[in-house]
Design a protein around this motif. Structure first.
Motif, short mmCIF file in Angstrom:
data_model
loop_
_atom_site.label_atom_id
_atom_site.label_comp_id
_atom_site.label_asym_id
_atom_site.label_seq_id
_atom_site.Cartn_x
_atom_site.Cartn_y
_atom_site.Cartn_z
N ASN A 1 1.04 -1.05 -0.02
CA ASN A 1 0.07 -0.08 0.06
C ASN A 1 0.76 1.30 0.00
O ASN A 1 1.65 1.45 1.06
CB ASN A 1 -0.93 -0.08 1.24
N ALA B 1 -0.23 4.29 -0.22
CA ALA B 1 -1.06 5.57 0.36
C ALA B 1 -1.03 5.75 1.74
O ALA B 1 -1.18 6.92 2.11
CB ALA B 1 -2.54 5.36 -0.16
N SER B 2 -0.73 4.69 2.62
CA SER B 2 -0.67 5.11 3.86
C SER B 2 0.03 3.83 4.75
O SER B 2 0.66 2.90 3.91
CB SER B 2 -1.98 4.83 4.54
N ALA B 3 0.14 3.89 5.97
CA ALA B 3 0.88 2.68 6.72
C ALA B 3 0.01 1.63 6.66
O ALA B 3 0.86 0.45 7.36
CB ALA B 3 1.38 3.24 8.10
N ASP B 4 -1.14 1.76 6.61
CA ASP B 4 -2.16 0.30 6.46
C ASP B 4 -1.62 -0.77 5.71
O ASP B 4 -1.17 -0.54 4.81
CB ASP B 4 -3.60 0.51 6.21
N SER C 1 -2.12 -3.45 2.70
CA SER C 1 -2.93 -3.36 1.57
C SER C 1 -3.93 -4.27 1.71
O SER C 1 -4.18 -5.11 2.56
CB SER C 1 -2.02 -3.97 0.17
#
Ligand code: ADP
Length: 566
Positions: free
Chosen positions: A486, A488-491, A493
């Motif tokens: 991912n 877009a963020s630290a989360d 995928s």
């Protein structure tokens, strides 16, 4: 009670009597209001009650029992949320044509109909209807026997399916005169009556096959369900027709049978000119019978119990409506008159293609990447299972399903249970429990790490009942694959699962045996140990996170955005 009063019984006991008189041996369920006592009393009466951890698993177990035995089994649930949890299994049973009955306790109609905010108030009958072959509610204790008979009859007869039977808690506690009550239930006669085809229809089908240049038989899970193993084999071997087993028909004849063209599937479908479908629908799994998967000029003959199935996708030139045992018996009888012969050129073409595909697959399986990929891991499993025809194989996942289906041969009928018509995840441990309970034989459940999550808590059930089930978790750390990042963020995928997971510790929590296998040798040895121990086992099979593809073989069904990412 004075000595002159007649002995009483009640709804609980009548329900059990009605099930027992109809041969129901096992109930899968999850207790709760208002059916906890029903489960206790059923167990005390000699019915085997198998308590699961989620109603969907109990429903899947009942459905798998139906597939394996041709007898509808029971999934018992509590009201509203418990009831709702089982609906996916009820729907899946119906879609796959497996007989089962979901019996759910329900709350007072008076509250639900006026929406007075009663305890777990829900119109369960209406909610179940779209997902079931039929749905019934018992309104009075005197109707319990009738309700059970109706539910079992509907589930097993014609095209089998899932039936919902609603039993309000208040009906279970209604007391009645025991002698009178004993006249209100009965054993249904011939739950799935034979249905014979006309001889005209049989001759029409055989004359088409006799004229064919490239004939093919497709065996579906309806053929496995029918338990007409001897008739199907006799017909195929007498006519020497090439056949293709659908995934759950694998093993109907041993997969290494010389007439099997499973390894030449694409060619067989694309070139066949006359096709006999036996208990297989022309649905998405068979490309709706359309080009390019099929020849535009193909002629279909279809054997099915349900006339409404015919012409659902393609014209059926020769319908054979009847049960598969009766139809194949008639086909065997009339085949000699029609002098069926498979043109040698077609047989040779299929053989050559099959040999070449088998060699290509063997080369793939012989590669030995480390970390493991699906192929070399499943080669190890295949080598063990080749010596164990007694094992039941349950299979779910995306890539796990696709590769296992192609790599692992089945030698006996109805030993493979898989995601089926909906390609559904979550059947794994429920189906495995049913296979173990019904057969007493060892079960191996090969599941993807994503699929495992849907029924994983049933490990506790497996351990509690001491079932000879080995769960192999194909652990690549993701739904499909575990290497998606991912940006877009630290989360994690959307497809990512916990990296470096040790699923074997989950079964250890319930005193089962866990293995962690990182290469084919460890996997092979763990599986041999597990099968010899006949005990609850989980093998965490560590795969390369990059192994696998999006949706496995169904990538083409997974829509992708046409706009490139920002
Ligand atoms: P697959 O997915 O293996 O191709 P399907 O589930 O699509 O198989 O098809 C099974 C078919 O078998 C259904 O259309 C069902 O009506 C039919 N069927 C089930 N039991 C019998 C039986 N005893 N005799 C004839 N047809 C049957």
């Amino acid at each position: 009670m004075s000595t002159t009063e007649a002995p009483l019984t009640d709804g609980f006991h009548l329900m059990i009597d009605a099930l027992k008189v109809n041969g129901v041996a096992t109930i899968y369920g999850v207790v709760g209001i208002p059916i906890t006592d029903l489960a206790r009393l059923a167990q005390a009466s000699g019915i085997r009650y198998v308590g699961c951890r989620h109603e969907a698993s109990a429903g899947h177990a009942a459905a798998a029992t139906g597939f394996l035995t041709k007898q509808p089994s029971i999934c018992l649930t509590a009201s509203a949320p418990g009831f709702l949890n089982a609906l996916p299994a009820l729907a899946n049973a119906t879609v796959n044509c497996f007989p089962m009955v979901q019996i759910s306790g329900s709350g007072g109609r008076g509250f639900a109909d006026l929406q007075r905010g009663g305890y777990e108030e829900l119109d369960q009958l209406a909610a179940a209807r779209p997902f079931a072959k039929a749905a019934y509610r018992i309104a009075h204790v005197g109707d319990i026997g009738r309700g059970v008979a109706r539910a079992l009859r509907t589930a097993a007869s014609g095209r089998p399916g899932g039936v919902y039977l609603d039993i309000p808690g208040a009906v279970l506690t209604q007391a009645v005169d025991a002698e009178l009550a004993a006249t209100t239930y009965w054993r249904i006669t011939e739950p799935a009556p034979s249905q014979l085809p006309s001889m005209e229809a049989v001759d029409r089908a055989l004359s088409l096959l006799a004229e064919a240049e490239r004939p093919l038989v497709v065996l579906g899970k309806g053929a496995a369900y029918a338990q007409a193993d001897v008739q199907i084999r006799t017909f195929l071997e007498a006519t020497r027709l090439p056949y293709l087993p659908m995934p759950m028909a694998k093993g109907l004849l041993p997969d290494d049978h010389p007439q099997s063209v499973a390894a030449a599937r694409a060619l067989a479908l694309a070139k066949a000119d006359v096709v006999l479908l036996v208990g297989a629908r022309l649905n998405w799994l068979l490309g709706h019978g359309e080009p390019p998967q099929w020849s535009p000029d193909v002629t279909f003959i279809q054997v099915d119990i349900d006339a409404g199935e015919l012409d659902s996708n393609q014209p059926i030139a020769a319908p054979l409506i009847g049960d598969i045992e009766s139809v194949t018996t008639a086909l065997i009888e009339r085949a000699p008159i029609h002098r069926l012969a498979v043109p040698p050129a077609w047989r040779d073409e299929l053989h050559a293609h099959r040999a070449s595909n088998v060699a290509t697959m063997q080369r793939q399986l012989d590669e030995n990447p480390s970390p493991m990929k699906f192929e070399n891991a499943l080669r190890a499993v295949r080598d063990v299972l080749a010596e164990r025809p007694d094992v039941y194989l349950v299979n779910e996942g995306a890539n796990t399903l696709d590769v296992t289906r192609n790599v692992i041969d089945m030698q006996r009928p109805r030993r493979r249970l898989d995601s089926g018509t909906w390609s559904v995840m979550g059947i794994g441990l429920g189906y495995a429990i049913a296979a173990a309970i019904n057969s007493g034989d060892p079960v191996v459940c090969i599941t993807g790490d994503g699929a495992f999550g849907f029924s994983g808590m049933e490990l506790e059930t497996i351990c509690r009942y001491g079932l000879a089930i080995t769960v192999i978790v194909m652990n690549n750390g993701g739904a499909y694959r575990g290497d998606e990042v991912n940006l877009a963020s630290a989360d994690p995928s959307p497809t990512e699962l916990a990296p470096s997971a040790h699923h074997e510790h989950l079964i250890e929590a319930f005193s089962g045996v866990g293995y962690h296998a990182t290469n084919p040798e460890e996997l092979e040895s763990a599986l041999r140990d597990a099968l010899n121990a006949r005990a609850p086992t989980l093998i965490d099979c560590v795969l390369d996170p990059s192994a696998g593809s999006d949706s496995g073989d169904l990538t083409h069904l997974s829509p992708k955005s046409v706009v490139s990412p920002a």
